[in-house]
Design a protein around this motif. Sequence first.
Motif, mmCIF file in Angstrom:
data_model
loop_
_atom_site.group_PDB
_atom_site.id
_atom_site.type_symbol
_atom_site.label_atom_id
_atom_site.label_comp_id
_atom_site.label_asym_id
_atom_site.label_seq_id
_atom_site.Cartn_x
_atom_site.Cartn_y
_atom_site.Cartn_z
ATOM 1 N N ASP A 52 41.874 14.869 -45.066
ATOM 2 C CA ASP A 52 42.382 15.992 -44.276
ATOM 3 C C ASP A 52 42.914 15.512 -42.926
ATOM 4 O O ASP A 52 43.968 15.964 -42.469
ATOM 5 C CB ASP A 52 41.267 17.020 -44.066
ATOM 6 C CG ASP A 52 41.745 18.237 -43.291
ATOM 7 O OD1 ASP A 52 42.677 18.914 -43.764
ATOM 8 O OD2 ASP A 52 41.200 18.495 -42.196
ATOM 9 N N GLU A 65 46.245 13.712 -43.533
ATOM 10 C CA GLU A 65 47.362 14.618 -43.817
ATOM 11 C C GLU A 65 47.819 15.349 -42.556
ATOM 12 O O GLU A 65 49.020 15.571 -42.362
ATOM 13 C CB GLU A 65 46.959 15.614 -44.903
ATOM 14 C CG GLU A 65 46.811 14.965 -46.277
ATOM 15 C CD GLU A 65 46.454 15.966 -47.360
ATOM 16 O OE1 GLU A 65 46.368 17.181 -47.048
ATOM 17 O OE2 GLU A 65 46.253 15.551 -48.517
ATOM 18 N N LYS A 66 46.879 15.718 -41.694
ATOM 19 C CA LYS A 66 47.266 16.354 -40.437
ATOM 20 C C LYS A 66 48.014 15.373 -39.543
ATOM 21 O O LYS A 66 48.961 15.748 -38.844
ATOM 22 C CB LYS A 66 46.026 16.893 -39.716
ATOM 23 C CG LYS A 66 45.445 18.149 -40.338
ATOM 24 C CD LYS A 66 44.286 18.688 -39.513
ATOM 25 C CE LYS A 66 43.729 19.970 -40.127
ATOM 26 N NZ LYS A 66 42.575 20.498 -39.347
#
Length: 390
Positions: A157, A160-161
């Motif tokens: 996560d 991806e950010k």
Amino acid sequence: MSGRAGRRGQDLMGDVYFFGIPLPKIEKLIKSNVPELRGQFPLGITLVLRLMLLASKADDPEDAKAKVLSVLKHSLLSFKQPRITELLKLYFLFSFQFLVKQGYLDQEGKPRGFAGLVSHLHYHEPSNFVFVSFLRKGLFHNLCQPTRKGSKHFSQDVMEKLVLVLANLFGRRILPAKFQETTIKFYQSKVFLEDLPEDFNDALHEYNMNVTKEFASFLLNVAKLADMKQEYQLPLSKINFTGKECEDSELVSHLMSCKEGRVAISPFVCLSGNSDSDLLQPNTPNHVVLRTIGIDHSRAPVLWSQTFDNQGRRMPLNAYALDFYKHGSLTGLVQDNRWAYPPSLLHHLESCSPSVSTVSLRELCEDEDDNVVLAFEQLSKSFSEKLDEV
């Protein structure tokens, strides 16, 4: 093909050689009219920073100084045009002031801080300045938190950010607004890139407003270089609104009366109620600025998170980089994004690869366990592995 015979700023004369060209063609070339060569605006803020780096870091200071002055003085755009020469001087001063305020140069013009990183990312201007502003505000440190305390691994996560932020800065590919209105379904790819996270978007807005304010002040200063005779003349019909024969015209009277608070704004645009305060507004059209100044908002190092077409419709960014990071396949990207040539897609992916900034971050950071550097290294390794598998 047309070009220069001789070295700019060094040779007064040059020789032209014709090789393998028929004599009639040579005669035609010699007798034909000389093509009009027009120079482009030669300066950029990152270029000014790189010139200052060259002048301060070179082994031979005098030689470096001569090279820097050669670049600044011998611009084709300013050839026999003293007004353009004055404009370039003022833009250089604006750039220097900007770099000092942002902490890339000291008062003596010596590079400091993140000057090396910004220079390393020079081909991404103005994203390079925005990227460093995010670093300084600690936004990347807030984002790059490991899976657990003491760990050097970051979750998917977080990765991806991080790619989402980088994709909004580097390798930006703007899509036509009509793509959002299409009924075509995308099965393998998410074509439209999401906006920046809220904290990054707020920081970007703050950066843009500060830079826009400084650039608006610069435009007010260079407005004195405008040719006001041409500014009061319609561009196509050449009708002049400054002559005595127009004094009885109601239009001219209204036109000439709207000068207050309008220094860098075109007198014709003034009729729509525009003033110098509009220079501070996001996405101000270039045509509102005095056209004979020779510079517009495109020279301001701002990066607007949203882009609109001439109908006011938002033009989204392509999410190809984030998509590729998620599934590592070119097939879906080529199909859904209508890429004609996969090599072109590979070029775009390589241009936004996080490895671009990883090296410079490692060189700047003394802490070997800095979370931001570790996160970028993990992302760079993962991204490179996906590219190698294509």
